[in-house]
Design an enzyme around this catalytic site. Sequence first.
Site, PDB file in Angstrom:
ATOM      1  N   GLY A   3       1.006  -0.952  -0.107  1.00 52.31           N
ATOM      2  CA  GLY A   3      -0.074  -0.028  -0.241  1.00 52.31           C
ATOM      3  C   GLY A   3       0.620   1.470  -0.097  1.00 52.31           C
TER       4      GLY A   3
ATOM      5  N   ASP B 215       0.650   3.566   4.145  1.00 49.54           N
ATOM      6  CA  ASP B 215      -0.607   3.814   3.048  1.00 49.54           C
ATOM      7  C   ASP B 215      -1.917   4.748   3.912  1.00 49.54           C
ATOM      8  OD1 ASP B 215      -1.722   1.706   3.677  1.00 49.54           O
ATOM      9  OD2 ASP B 215      -2.260   1.368   1.620  1.00 49.54           O
TER      10      ASP B 215
ATOM     11  N   ASP C  68      -5.818   2.842   9.879  1.00 52.01           N
ATOM     12  CA  ASP C  68      -7.342   2.758  10.034  1.00 52.01           C
ATOM     13  C   ASP C  68      -7.256   2.090  11.371  1.00 52.01           C
ATOM     14  OD1 ASP C  68      -9.820   2.371   8.971  1.00 52.01           O
ATOM     15  OD2 ASP C  68      -9.389   0.137   8.448  1.00 52.01           O
TER      16      ASP C  68
ATOM     17  N   LYS D 211      -7.692   7.718   8.958  1.00 54.82           N
ATOM     18  CA  LYS D 211      -8.890   7.791   9.142  1.00 54.82           C
ATOM     19  C   LYS D 211      -9.877   8.135  10.324  1.00 54.82           C
ATOM     20  CE  LYS D 211     -10.509   4.337   5.926  1.00 54.82           C
ATOM     21  NZ  LYS D 211     -10.992   3.060   6.335  1.00 54.82           N
TER      22      LYS D 211
ATOM     23  N   PHE E  36     -13.969   3.545   2.815  1.00 55.11           N
ATOM     24  CA  PHE E  36     -13.325   3.014   2.043  1.00 55.11           C
ATOM     25  C   PHE E  36     -12.649   3.969   0.552  1.00 55.11           C
ATOM     26  CE2 PHE E  36     -11.277  -0.685  -0.844  1.00 55.11           C
ATOM     27  CZ  PHE E  36     -10.655  -1.559  -0.101  1.00 55.11           C
ATOM     28  N   VAL E  37     -11.043   4.133   0.242  1.00 54.59           N
ATOM     29  CA  VAL E  37     -10.945   5.114  -0.322  1.00 54.59           C
ATOM     30  C   VAL E  37      -9.559   3.598  -1.307  1.00 54.59           C
ATOM     31  CG1 VAL E  37     -10.777   6.631   0.323  1.00 54.59           C
ATOM     32  CG2 VAL E  37      -8.740   5.662   1.004  1.00 54.59           C
TER      33      VAL E  37
ATOM     34  N   ASP F 147      -5.450  -0.087  -2.435  1.00 52.06           N
ATOM     35  CA  ASP F 147      -6.601  -1.005  -3.784  1.00 52.06           C
ATOM     36  C   ASP F 147      -7.284  -1.466  -3.064  1.00 52.06           C
ATOM     37  OD1 ASP F 147      -5.293  -2.956  -1.474  1.00 52.06           O
ATOM     38  OD2 ASP F 147      -5.284  -4.348  -3.142  1.00 52.06           O
TER      39      ASP F 147
ATOM     40  N   ARG G  92      -4.045   0.721  -7.302  1.00 52.92           N
ATOM     41  CA  ARG G  92      -3.570   1.097  -7.154  1.00 52.92           C
ATOM     42  C   ARG G  92      -3.006   2.600  -7.646  1.00 52.92           C
ATOM     43  NH1 ARG G  92      -2.046  -1.998  -2.164  1.00 52.92           N
ATOM     44  NH2 ARG G  92      -2.264  -4.120  -2.155  1.00 52.92           N
TER      45      ARG G  92
END
Length: 188
Positions: free
Chosen positions: A47, A103, A106, A135, A156-157, A163, A169
């Site tokens: 990521g 990345d 969360d 987040k 969700f991004v 990905d 990606r």
Amino acid sequence: MITDPQSSLERTLFDAATIASRLDALAADITAFYADKPLTVLAILNGSLVFAADLLRRIPLALRLECLSVASYHGGTESSGTVTFLQNSLPDFTGRHVLILDDILDSGRTLHAVRQRLLSEAAPLSVRVAVLLRKRKPRAQPLDADYVGFDIDDTFVVGYGLDHQGHYRNLPEVRILTCVTPAEKGVT
Ligand code: 5GP
Ligand code: MG
């Protein structure tokens, strides 16, 4: 960008120019902090690959780069709760200050697990964390990032390294992804 059949790309949160200028600021902060310290950057793959590549080229220090592959989503759009290390051994961080790059922050499980392993097995001089995205939500583990690109809502991004089932990606921007089939919401 062509979407996969089970999902649809929604609004762009951060375009390439916005990301680039935020990285300039992050890199300046990181460069100032590590100016006189032996720095090893530990990029969590896959990521953080795009984020790491763009960020590191803005940091004019004699840093080292190591990579670690960790899996936590296993294909769904919600964290599985388990963190799997795909390598058995860690690099040697003796005498090094480590900056972990990921990345997105969360639940915090991934970065918490990586940091705990580093501290218990690899004896770094210090450990800090940099994420492109964080987040706004309660964390499952007590972990915060020292450097944050952007705070986002709990959606969700994808894109810019992030990905969904291996897709997206290579999107130059960060976008919200909505899954079309209800089964997609389940963790695989
Ligand atoms: P955590 O362990 O903090 O719950 O999750 C961290 C990992 O889950 C991230 O490194 C990333 O791979 C994945 N992840 C968490 N949220 C998202 C998201 O919104 N989109 C994507 N594509 N991956 C995410
Ligand atoms: Mg990840």
